[in-house]
Design a protein around this motif. Structure first.
Motif, PDB file in Angstrom:
ATOM      1  N   HIS A  75      -8.851  -0.478  -2.858  1.00  0.00           N
ATOM      2  CA  HIS A  75      -9.726  -0.749  -1.714  1.00  0.00           C
ATOM      3  C   HIS A  75      -9.733   0.450  -0.765  1.00  0.00           C
ATOM      4  CE1 HIS A  75      -9.859  -4.888  -3.118  1.00  0.00           C
ATOM      5  NE2 HIS A  75      -8.535  -4.899  -3.144  1.00  0.00           N
ATOM      6  N   GLN A  76     -10.182   1.586  -1.257  1.00  0.00           N
ATOM      7  CA  GLN A  76     -10.047   2.829  -0.503  1.00  0.00           C
ATOM      8  C   GLN A  76     -10.868   2.838   0.783  1.00  0.00           C
ATOM      9  OE1 GLN A  76     -10.866   6.000  -3.263  1.00  0.00           O
ATOM     10  NE2 GLN A  76      -9.127   5.500  -4.569  1.00  0.00           N
ATOM     11  N   GLU A  77     -12.105   2.374   0.735  1.00  0.00           N
ATOM     12  CA  GLU A  77     -12.942   2.394   1.929  1.00  0.00           C
ATOM     13  C   GLU A  77     -12.431   1.403   2.971  1.00  0.00           C
ATOM     14  OE1 GLU A  77     -15.602   3.600   4.647  1.00  0.00           O
ATOM     15  OE2 GLU A  77     -15.184   4.561   2.705  1.00  0.00           O
ATOM     16  N   ILE A  78     -12.041   0.219   2.524  1.00  0.00           N
ATOM     17  CA  ILE A  78     -11.491  -0.783   3.437  1.00  0.00           C
ATOM     18  C   ILE A  78     -10.196  -0.280   4.057  1.00  0.00           C
ATOM     19  CG2 ILE A  78     -10.406  -3.067   3.527  1.00  0.00           C
ATOM     20  CD1 ILE A  78     -12.535  -4.022   1.580  1.00  0.00           C
ATOM     21  N   TYR A  79      -9.360   0.356   3.235  1.00  0.00           N
ATOM     22  CA  TYR A  79      -8.103   0.910   3.730  1.00  0.00           C
ATOM     23  C   TYR A  79      -8.378   1.961   4.810  1.00  0.00           C
ATOM     24  CZ  TYR A  79      -3.730   3.562   3.826  1.00  0.00           C
ATOM     25  OH  TYR A  79      -2.585   4.221   4.227  1.00  0.00           O
ATOM     26  N   LYS A  80      -9.361   2.817   4.565  1.00  0.00           N
ATOM     27  CA  LYS A  80      -9.706   3.861   5.533  1.00  0.00           C
ATOM     28  C   LYS A  80     -10.145   3.247   6.852  1.00  0.00           C
ATOM     29  CE  LYS A  80     -12.814   7.835   6.131  1.00  0.00           C
ATOM     30  NZ  LYS A  80     -13.906   8.625   5.509  1.00  0.00           N
ATOM     31  N   GLN A  81     -10.956   2.196   6.783  1.00  0.00           N
ATOM     32  CA  GLN A  81     -11.396   1.519   8.000  1.00  0.00           C
ATOM     33  C   GLN A  81     -10.206   0.920   8.736  1.00  0.00           C
ATOM     34  OE1 GLN A  81     -14.151  -1.289   6.355  1.00  0.00           O
ATOM     35  NE2 GLN A  81     -15.842   0.185   6.225  1.00  0.00           N
ATOM     36  N   TRP A  82      -9.364   0.207   7.991  1.00  0.00           N
ATOM     37  CA  TRP A  82      -8.190  -0.417   8.616  1.00  0.00           C
ATOM     38  C   TRP A  82      -7.269   0.637   9.222  1.00  0.00           C
ATOM     39  CZ3 TRP A  82      -3.183   0.613   6.975  1.00  0.00           C
ATOM     40  CH2 TRP A  82      -2.188  -0.073   7.691  1.00  0.00           C
ATOM     41  N   LYS A  83      -7.071   1.735   8.523  1.00  0.00           N
ATOM     42  CA  LYS A  83      -6.139   2.773   8.982  1.00  0.00           C
ATOM     43  C   LYS A  83      -6.548   3.334  10.332  1.00  0.00           C
ATOM     44  CE  LYS A  83      -2.506   5.366   7.954  1.00  0.00           C
ATOM     45  NZ  LYS A  83      -1.148   4.776   7.749  1.00  0.00           N
ATOM     46  N   GLY A  84      -7.838   3.361  10.610  1.00  0.00           N
ATOM     47  CA  GLY A  84      -8.323   3.845  11.894  1.00  0.00           C
ATOM     48  C   GLY A  84      -8.446   2.770  12.952  1.00  0.00           C
ATOM     49  N   SER A  85      -8.059   1.543  12.624  1.00  0.00           N
ATOM     50  CA  SER A  85      -8.206   0.418  13.552  1.00  0.00           C
ATOM     51  C   SER A  85      -7.013   0.292  14.482  1.00  0.00           C
ATOM     52  CB  SER A  85      -8.372  -0.888  12.765  1.00  0.00           C
ATOM     53  OG  SER A  85      -7.124  -1.288  12.204  1.00  0.00           O
ATOM     54  N   MET A  86      -7.194  -0.487  15.551  1.00  0.00           N
ATOM     55  CA  MET A  86      -6.074  -0.775  16.438  1.00  0.00           C
ATOM     56  C   MET A  86      -5.094  -1.743  15.798  1.00  0.00           C
ATOM     57  SD  MET A  86      -6.137   1.151  18.971  1.00  0.00           S
ATOM     58  CE  MET A  86      -4.715   0.385  19.749  1.00  0.00           C
ATOM     59  N   HIS A  87      -5.532  -2.501  14.799  1.00  0.00           N
ATOM     60  CA  HIS A  87      -4.584  -3.343  14.058  1.00  0.00           C
ATOM     61  C   HIS A  87      -3.524  -2.477  13.394  1.00  0.00           C
ATOM     62  CE1 HIS A  87      -6.915  -7.395  13.559  1.00  0.00           C
ATOM     63  NE2 HIS A  87      -6.652  -7.086  14.815  1.00  0.00           N
ATOM     64  N   ALA A  88      -3.949  -1.346  12.833  1.00  0.00           N
ATOM     65  CA  ALA A  88      -2.995  -0.447  12.184  1.00  0.00           C
ATOM     66  C   ALA A  88      -2.145   0.310  13.200  1.00  0.00           C
ATOM     67  CB  ALA A  88      -3.737   0.539  11.294  1.00  0.00           C
ATOM     68  N   GLN A  89      -2.576   0.329  14.459  1.00  0.00           N
ATOM     69  CA  GLN A  89      -1.843   1.032  15.525  1.00  0.00           C
ATOM     70  C   GLN A  89      -1.246   0.047  16.530  1.00  0.00           C
ATOM     71  OE1 GLN A  89      -2.018   4.267  14.741  1.00  0.00           O
ATOM     72  NE2 GLN A  89      -3.591   3.803  13.222  1.00  0.00           N
ATOM     73  N   SER A  90      -0.932  -1.145  16.085  1.00  0.00           N
ATOM     74  CA  SER A  90      -0.598  -2.211  17.033  1.00  0.00           C
ATOM     75  C   SER A  90       0.838  -2.203  17.536  1.00  0.00           C
ATOM     76  CB  SER A  90      -0.877  -3.581  16.388  1.00  0.00           C
ATOM     77  OG  SER A  90      -0.039  -3.780  15.262  1.00  0.00           O
ATOM     78  N   THR A  91       1.731  -1.475  16.876  1.00  0.00           N
ATOM     79  CA  THR A  91       3.138  -1.562  17.263  1.00  0.00           C
ATOM     80  C   THR A  91       3.484  -0.581  18.385  1.00  0.00           C
ATOM     81  OG1 THR A  91       4.090   0.134  15.813  1.00  0.00           O
ATOM     82  CG2 THR A  91       3.629  -2.022  14.825  1.00  0.00           C
ATOM     83  N   ALA A  92       4.679  -0.756  18.921  1.00  0.00           N
ATOM     84  CA  ALA A  92       5.181   0.147  19.963  1.00  0.00           C
ATOM     85  C   ALA A  92       5.499   1.526  19.404  1.00  0.00           C
ATOM     86  CB  ALA A  92       6.418  -0.456  20.624  1.00  0.00           C
ATOM     87  N   LEU A  93       5.414   1.683  18.094  1.00  0.00           N
ATOM     88  CA  LEU A  93       5.606   2.999  17.486  1.00  0.00           C
ATOM     89  C   LEU A  93       4.344   3.851  17.587  1.00  0.00           C
ATOM     90  CD1 LEU A  93       7.429   1.969  14.170  1.00  0.00           C
ATOM     91  CD2 LEU A  93       8.487   2.892  16.241  1.00  0.00           C
ATOM     92  N   THR A  94       3.182   3.205  17.641  1.00  0.00           N
ATOM     93  CA  THR A  94       1.925   3.956  17.518  1.00  0.00           C
ATOM     94  C   THR A  94       0.908   3.700  18.629  1.00  0.00           C
ATOM     95  OG1 THR A  94       1.198   2.209  15.991  1.00  0.00           O
ATOM     96  CG2 THR A  94       2.037   4.235  15.005  1.00  0.00           C
ATOM     97  N   ASP A  95       1.023   2.639  19.385  1.00  0.00           N
ATOM     98  CA  ASP A  95       0.099   2.361  20.485  1.00  0.00           C
ATOM     99  C   ASP A  95       0.788   2.740  21.795  1.00  0.00           C
ATOM    100  OD1 ASP A  95      -1.544   1.410  22.459  1.00  0.00           O
ATOM    101  OD2 ASP A  95      -1.594  -0.657  21.767  1.00  0.00           O
ATOM    102  N   PRO A  96       0.381   3.842  22.421  1.00  0.00           N
ATOM    103  CA  PRO A  96       1.079   4.309  23.625  1.00  0.00           C
ATOM    104  C   PRO A  96       1.073   3.313  24.779  1.00  0.00           C
ATOM    105  CG  PRO A  96      -0.310   6.045  22.728  1.00  0.00           C
ATOM    106  CD  PRO A  96      -0.664   4.784  21.992  1.00  0.00           C
ATOM    107  N   ILE A  97      -0.025   2.572  24.952  1.00  0.00           N
ATOM    108  CA  ILE A  97      -0.086   1.607  26.056  1.00  0.00           C
ATOM    109  C   ILE A  97       0.878   0.451  25.790  1.00  0.00           C
ATOM    110  CG2 ILE A  97      -1.542  -0.061  27.265  1.00  0.00           C
ATOM    111  CD1 ILE A  97      -3.888   1.832  26.907  1.00  0.00           C
ATOM    112  N   HIS A  98       0.808  -0.135  24.592  1.00  0.00           N
ATOM    113  CA  HIS A  98       1.738  -1.210  24.261  1.00  0.00           C
ATOM    114  C   HIS A  98       3.172  -0.710  24.302  1.00  0.00           C
ATOM    115  CE1 HIS A  98       3.628  -4.594  22.328  1.00  0.00           C
ATOM    116  NE2 HIS A  98       3.931  -3.896  21.251  1.00  0.00           N
ATOM    117  N   ALA A  99       3.400   0.512  23.814  1.00  0.00           N
ATOM    118  CA  ALA A  99       4.754   1.073  23.804  1.00  0.00           C
ATOM    119  C   ALA A  99       5.328   1.186  25.206  1.00  0.00           C
ATOM    120  CB  ALA A  99       4.746   2.440  23.129  1.00  0.00           C
ATOM    121  N   THR A 100       4.482   1.556  26.168  1.00  0.00           N
ATOM    122  CA  THR A 100       4.941   1.696  27.552  1.00  0.00           C
ATOM    123  C   THR A 100       5.469   0.368  28.092  1.00  0.00           C
ATOM    124  OG1 THR A 100       3.377   3.495  27.974  1.00  0.00           O
ATOM    125  CG2 THR A 100       4.234   2.314  29.888  1.00  0.00           C
TER     126      THR A 100
END
Length: 433
Positions: free
Chosen positions: A47-72
């Motif tokens: 699912h390469q195209e779907i993976y690419k879309q997800w990878k750029g989403s905020m779902h993929a950046q949702s943790t305190a490791l990758t979302d600077p606002i949530h991490a703060t």
């Protein structure tokens, strides 16, 4: 040599080999990683195209490791997301925020989010596609169920459609791969039919998939994390689900946030970080007419969404900038010098939080809701202005979206500019004769 005896020996050897193979298969099955430990990198193989879309989403950046606002906020109210055994400071309990922001880690009651990719990936493929049934945002005692706790979870993948191939089996189809793809496409092995496969040199585990459209094609897929949230003092924070119900819409969240194009649902799942989504969420217009020495201007703002605008995290906000220019493009009037929160309160759309003294407070410590001036679901709001008409050649209205209150922008000066700068999402102009 006795032939019968030889055959008997070979038969016994074959039986032994089969038994050993079966034992090995059982051992592999027992040693197989739990489904929620499987990284989305496995899904990328097919699912390469779907993976690419997800990878750029905020779902993929949702943790305190990758979302600077949530991490703060996470580091202030919980601690280090790379440490095990960290507890929520106010309650002394396992951090409830992981139920939404790092659901696979929450399943294992771990706080070390860099321990494996499936934790660090936040809301990954497995996190959504193992939601079996939405139980509701409140339990029988009225207590809020956060994130995964609002769902029954499955050990098999759940999908909007699955693979309805029963009739083909009854008709003895010759399709060696179980109808993994549409006719005319290259046939590929399909791990969703219950057996592991080899794909592009990779061993893909069996990821059995079953149809569950009631869960995956309705807002039930979203409400566990996007319905309502309160801080430790019981003050409502995120309230998208309640807003959605208030708006009375019957359209599923996916209709806007996961539109289908070229046969695929868009897994970028755009929201407050997606410029295109913000631009199409609002109807914005400007009308003006002369009145003696004045120009009467009216700004039309219509919320097209079935929830408030803005929604989600309470520190998101909108503001209107209205400016009059002369024939050389110089400013001759504006509704506010800088941010309009104080100079022109009607032009500021935000959900306020306050303390016991009525003073503005951040989400973790607020004790009361403050004033809510956001656009309600489907609301049309008209803002009227009287502008001195002298030398005015053009009136321009601009609508800006912010991820943070102005006070937080100043406080969180470590955040990158793309998260703190206002985003222009709508413009309207009128020339003055």
């Amino acid at each position: 040599m006795n032939v019968n005896r030889g055959l008997s020996l070979m038969g016994r050897c074959l039986i032994a080999m089969l038994a050993l193979a079966a034992t090995g298969s059982r051992a592999l099955a027992e040693d197989a990683a739990p489904i929620h430990h499987i990284s989305s990198d496995v899904c990328e193989t097919c699912h390469q195209e779907i993976y690419k879309q997800w990878k750029g989403s905020m779902h993929a950046q949702s943790t305190a490791l990758t979302d600077p606002i949530h991490a703060t906020f996470y580091k202030k109210v919980v601690g280090d997301p790379t440490q095990e055994g960290v507890l929520h400071k106010a309650s002394g309990k396992f951090p409830v925020c992981l139920q939404c922001h790092a659901p696979n880690a929450a399943r294992d009651k771990t706080t070390k989010l860099d321990a494996m990719p499936a934790y660090a990936e936040g809301v990954n493929c497995i996190a959504c596609h193992t939601l079996k049934h939405y139980k509701g945002i409140e339990d029988e005692n009225g207590k809020i169920r956060y994130g995964l706790s609002a769902y029954e979870l499955a050990e098999t993948l759940q999908a909007p459609m699955g693979f309805p191939r029963g009739l083909e089996k009854l008709q003895a189809s010759d399709d060696l791969f179980g109808g993994a793809v549409a006719e005319g496409d290259d046939q590929k092995p399909n791990p969703h039919l219950g057996e592991p496969v080899e794909m592009d040199g990779k061993s893909i585990p069996a990821l059995t998939m079953e149809a569950n459209p009631i869960q995956l094609r309705t807002s039930d897929a979203c409400m566990g994390c996007h319905d309502q949230r309160s801080n430790p003092q019981g003050v409502p924070l995120c309230q998208t689900g309640d807003e959605f119900l208030k708006g009375g819409s019957k359209v599923a969240c996916q209709t806007c946030h996961m539109p289908v194009a070229q046969g695929y649902a868009d897994h970028s799942m755009g929201g407050g970080h997606h410029h295109g989504m913000l631009e199409r969420s609002i109807v914005f217009d400007l009308q003006s007419e002369p009145a003696d020495d004045l120009i009467k201007a009216q700004v039309h703002i219509r919320n097209l969404q079935p929830h408030s605008m803005p929604t989600g995290a309470p520190f998101r906000n909108l503001y209107l900038k209205l400016t009059a220019y002369d024939g050389t493009g110089e400013v001759v009037w504006q509704n506010a010098d800088g941010h309009p929160a104080k100079a022109d309160p009607q032009a500021y759309f935000a959900y306020g939080l306050v303390d016991d003294k009525g003073m503005p407070a951040p989400p973790p410590t607020a004790t009361k809701p403050g004033e809510d001036t956001r656009l309600e679901p489907h609301e049309i709001r008209e803002l009227s202005y009287e502008i001195p008409g002298k030398d005015v050649a053009l009136i321009r209205a601009e609508l800006y979206y912010n991820l943070l209150w102005p006070s937080l922008v100043k406080k969180f000066d470590h955040l990158p500019q793309d998260l703190t700068e206002p985003v222009l999402i709508a413009v309207a102009e009128r020339e003055v004769d």
